[in-house]
Structures are given as structure tokens and as C-alpha cells.
Design a protein around this motif. Structure first.
Motif, short mmCIF file in Angstrom:
data_model
loop_
_atom_site.label_atom_id
_atom_site.label_comp_id
_atom_site.label_asym_id
_atom_site.label_seq_id
_atom_site.Cartn_x
_atom_site.Cartn_y
_atom_site.Cartn_z
N LYS A 1 0.63 -0.81 0.04
CA LYS A 1 -0.02 -0.03 0.09
C LYS A 1 0.82 1.21 -0.42
O LYS A 1 2.07 1.16 0.18
CB LYS A 1 -1.29 -0.07 1.35
CG LYS A 1 -1.94 -0.88 1.15
CD LYS A 1 -2.76 -1.28 0.07
CE LYS A 1 -3.67 -2.48 0.67
NZ LYS A 1 -5.07 -2.15 -0.48
N SER A 2 0.43 2.97 -0.55
CA SER A 2 0.71 3.57 -0.72
C SER A 2 1.19 3.87 0.76
O SER A 2 0.31 4.24 2.15
CB SER A 2 0.25 4.80 -1.46
OG SER A 2 0.43 4.32 -2.63
N GLY A 3 2.38 4.58 1.28
CA GLY A 3 2.44 4.79 2.62
C GLY A 3 3.35 3.98 3.46
O GLY A 3 3.32 4.10 4.47
N ALA A 4 3.34 2.55 2.73
CA ALA A 4 3.41 1.34 4.04
C ALA A 4 5.17 1.59 4.21
O ALA A 4 5.61 2.36 2.91
CB ALA A 4 3.78 -0.04 3.81
N ASN A 5 6.18 1.03 4.91
CA ASN A 5 7.19 0.85 5.44
C ASN A 5 7.76 -0.16 4.83
O ASN A 5 6.56 -1.13 5.33
CB ASN A 5 7.24 1.45 6.60
CG ASN A 5 7.60 2.32 6.87
OD1 ASN A 5 7.47 3.41 6.22
ND2 ASN A 5 7.18 3.35 7.92
N PHE A 6 9.17 -0.15 4.69
CA PHE A 6 9.95 -1.77 4.24
C PHE A 6 11.17 -1.30 5.30
O PHE A 6 11.13 -0.75 5.38
CB PHE A 6 9.53 -1.98 2.76
CG PHE A 6 9.94 -1.21 1.98
CD1 PHE A 6 11.48 -1.12 1.87
CD2 PHE A 6 9.93 -0.42 1.47
CE1 PHE A 6 12.23 -0.29 1.10
CE2 PHE A 6 10.56 0.79 0.54
CZ PHE A 6 11.65 0.69 0.28
N ARG B 1 10.22 3.92 2.21
CA ARG B 1 8.60 3.88 2.17
C ARG B 1 8.32 4.15 1.00
O ARG B 1 8.57 4.76 -0.53
CB ARG B 1 8.60 5.47 3.30
CG ARG B 1 7.28 5.97 2.80
CD ARG B 1 6.86 7.15 3.14
NE ARG B 1 5.51 7.86 4.12
CZ ARG B 1 5.35 7.23 5.34
NH1 ARG B 1 5.61 6.39 6.08
NH2 ARG B 1 3.46 8.09 4.76
N VAL B 2 6.78 2.69 0.92
CA VAL B 2 6.17 2.71 -0.36
C VAL B 2 5.36 4.33 -0.88
O VAL B 2 4.32 4.65 0.23
CB VAL B 2 5.14 2.06 -0.29
CG1 VAL B 2 4.43 2.04 -1.90
CG2 VAL B 2 6.08 0.74 -0.17
N LEU B 3 5.78 5.29 -1.90
CA LEU B 3 5.60 6.55 -2.49
C LEU B 3 4.61 6.17 -3.15
O LEU B 3 3.18 6.26 -2.36
CB LEU B 3 6.67 6.98 -2.94
CG LEU B 3 7.81 7.44 -2.01
CD1 LEU B 3 8.35 8.48 -3.32
CD2 LEU B 3 7.96 8.33 -1.15
N LYS B 4 3.60 5.00 -4.12
CA LYS B 4 2.97 4.19 -4.73
C LYS B 4 3.23 3.30 -5.33
O LYS B 4 4.07 2.93 -5.15
CB LYS B 4 2.41 5.92 -6.41
CG LYS B 4 2.09 6.73 -5.58
CD LYS B 4 2.64 7.88 -7.25
CE LYS B 4 1.99 9.84 -7.06
NZ LYS B 4 2.56 10.48 -8.47
N ALA B 5 1.61 2.95 -5.22
CA ALA B 5 2.13 1.33 -5.27
C ALA B 5 0.33 0.87 -6.29
O ALA B 5 -0.64 1.52 -5.31
CB ALA B 5 2.59 0.67 -4.44
N HIS B 6 0.79 0.93 -6.45
CA HIS B 6 -0.65 0.21 -7.55
C HIS B 6 -0.72 -1.24 -8.86
O HIS B 6 0.60 -1.01 -9.31
CB HIS B 6 -1.78 1.14 -8.64
CG HIS B 6 -1.23 1.62 -9.44
ND1 HIS B 6 -0.87 0.97 -11.06
CD2 HIS B 6 -0.90 2.80 -9.90
CE1 HIS B 6 -0.69 1.80 -11.57
NE2 HIS B 6 -0.08 2.85 -11.80
N GLY B 7 -1.88 -2.04 -8.92
CA GLY B 7 -1.01 -3.53 -9.57
C GLY B 7 -1.71 -3.10 -10.96
O GLY B 7 -1.98 -2.79 -11.73
N ASN B 8 -1.33 -4.33 -11.80
CA ASN B 8 -1.69 -4.19 -13.10
C ASN B 8 -3.35 -4.50 -13.28
O ASN B 8 -4.10 -4.49 -12.59
CB ASN B 8 -1.18 -5.50 -13.88
CG ASN B 8 -1.54 -7.10 -13.11
OD1 ASN B 8 -2.80 -6.50 -12.19
ND2 ASN B 8 -1.81 -7.32 -13.92
N GLY B 9 -4.23 -3.95 -13.97
CA GLY B 9 -5.07 -3.65 -14.94
C GLY B 9 -5.41 -3.92 -15.83
O GLY B 9 -5.11 -4.46 -17.08
N LEU B 10 -6.41 -3.87 -16.89
CA LEU B 10 -8.11 -4.03 -17.37
C LEU B 10 -7.10 -3.37 -18.84
O LEU B 10 -6.07 -2.14 -18.49
CB LEU B 10 -9.08 -3.84 -17.68
CG LEU B 10 -9.50 -4.35 -16.15
CD1 LEU B 10 -11.46 -4.04 -16.73
CD2 LEU B 10 -9.75 -6.04 -16.20
#
Length: 236
Positions: free
Chosen positions: A94-99, A124-133
Motif C-alpha cells: 500500500k502507498s505509505g507503507a514502510n519496508f 517508504r512506499v510512495l505509490k503502488a498499484h497493481g496491473n489492470g484491464l
């Protein structure tokens, strides 16, 4: 050909998985992108030029910008290798998550360990989104802001990475010519970094170690307690 693509898309076999990265090859990080940056380094009032002249004069005087006279420092552009500890997947984080990452080796100044191997580093995750249609690929933007020394100094680093999966635009163009529904089943790939992945960050600026050549070893002693220190006065 179009019929075969359409059949594959409907059956789901056209969805391609993300190819794993070679963890033994370090990903070279970059500086965070800035909006409206002045490429020439000059402001409208000329302050950029003036600051550059002052910097040159300071160098000629034997000083280092941002470092107290007599102190040691970690030089700008020093490379630090980090090892990823947590999996990062564009569809699962998720965006905002730490690693977490860890340093891959010791960073030494004048034969003294300043940043030890295995030092934990937080990204830190700045942006994240999965593959889509319709063949859209996954995206993952991360940043590693700093690496901490043994005496608690936060060394700012250029630790920005923007990764994309592969799009499936070619297949979509063929499928769309046959039917709109076929395109709904076409997907690009996700982007994924697995534990063990190497990242190479660089020190953003000359950074004062709050230590002199005489007390560096004591300041970085592994037996000395380190951590956040609060100076508190007794209640009156």
C-alpha cells in the motif's frame, strides 16, 4: 491470430506474471524528482549564483559546507549498498507503507566503522498499484530517505526508485479490433522486488558526523549505548 488472442484472453492465459529481478545485481537509486527545478541553478534574483560563489570560496578556505570546522563527515556521492528484507509487490503493498532493508557491508571512516553491516534501514512506499484491464502495467515508487550511523546521525541519501511492469498494449490493440470484452481480460505485469534484492544508494550531501578525528572511535563504539536521547529538566 485475433481469434487466438481473444480466446487466450477469455481463458485468462494472457495475463503475464512479473519477471523476478536478479537480486545479485544492485538497483541504482536516484534523487527524488522535484517539480519546477531550475536546471541552471540560478533563481530570478541571482541567489543561486551567489550561493555557488560562496561555496567555492568556502572550499578555497578549506571548509566543507554544512560541516563544523574540525569535524569528520561522510562525503557526498558515497555509495552504500543495501539488502531488501521485505517483499515489495505493486499489487500487494500500500502507498505509505514502510519496508525494511539492511546495510550489506561496513562503511568505515579513517578505519573506524561508522555504519555497520546489518544496520537496519527503513524505506517508504510512495505509490503502488497493481496491473489492470486493457494491458495497463503495475507501478511501484519507493524512497529510502537516510541511513543512520552508530552515533545516531541520519545520513541523507538519494534512494528513489520508480518501477513499472510491462504493458500488454500490442495484444490489446488486436483484441480490441475483435471485441471490447476481449480487452477486459488482457493485463500487463506487476513489478516485484524480492528479499535479497540489492539497492545502491548515494549520499546526498556532505554530512557532519558530529565527531572529530580524536573522538571518532569513542563516538562510534559498538559498546556505547545509542538511540534517541531526551534532555529533560525536573518538574518544578
Amino acid at each position: 491470430m485475433a481469434a487466438m488472442l481473444l480466446a487466450a484472453s477469455i481463458s485468462g492465459t494472457a495475463v503475464v506474471q512479473a519477471a523476478p529481478h536478479d537480486t545479485s545485481i544492485a538497483i541504482i537509486t536516484e534523487s527524488m524528482p522535484t517539480e519546477n527545478s531550475d536546471q541552471a541553478g540560478n533563481n530570478a534574483d541571482g541567489t543561486g549564483f551567489k550561493s555557488r560563489v560562496a561555496e567555492i570560496l568556502n572550499q578555497d578556505a578549506g571548509t566543507v559546507k554544512g560541516v563544523k570546522r574540525g569535524d569528520l563527515y561522510v562525503p557526498k556521492d558515497t555509495k552504500i549498498m543495501l539488502v531488501l528484507q521485505d517483499p515489495l509487490h505493486s499489487k500487494r503493498v500500500k502507498s505509505g507503507a514502510n519496508f525494511r532493508l539492511k546495510t550489506a557491508g561496513n562503511l568505515m571512516i579513517n578505519d573506524v566503522i561508522v555504519i555497520p553491516k546489518g544496520q537496519e534501514v527503513i524505506g517508504r512506499v510512495l505509490k503502488a498499484h497493481g496491473n489492470g484491464l486493457f494491458g495497463s502495467s503495475g507501478k511501484l515508487e519507493i524512497n529510502i530517505p537516510y541511513v543512520e550511523t552508530r552515533n545516531g546521525v541520519q545520513i541523507p541519501v538519494n534512494g528513489y526508485v520508480s518501477g513499472y511492469g510491462k504493458s500488454d498494449g500490442g495484444a490489446i490493440a488486436v483484441a480490441a479490433a475483435v471485441t471490447f470484452i476481449g480487452g477486459l481480460f488482457m493485463k500487463g505485469t506487476n513489478i516485484e522486488y524480492t528479499p535479497g534484492q540489492l539497492f545502491c544508494v548515494t549520499v546526498k550531501e556532505d554530512t557532519d558526523l558530529d565527531a572529530t578525528p580524536d573522538n571518532l572511535e569513542a563516538a562510534m563504539a559498538s559498546t556505547r549505548p545509542h538511540g534517541q536521547n531526551l534532555v529533560v529538566k525536573a518538574a518544578q
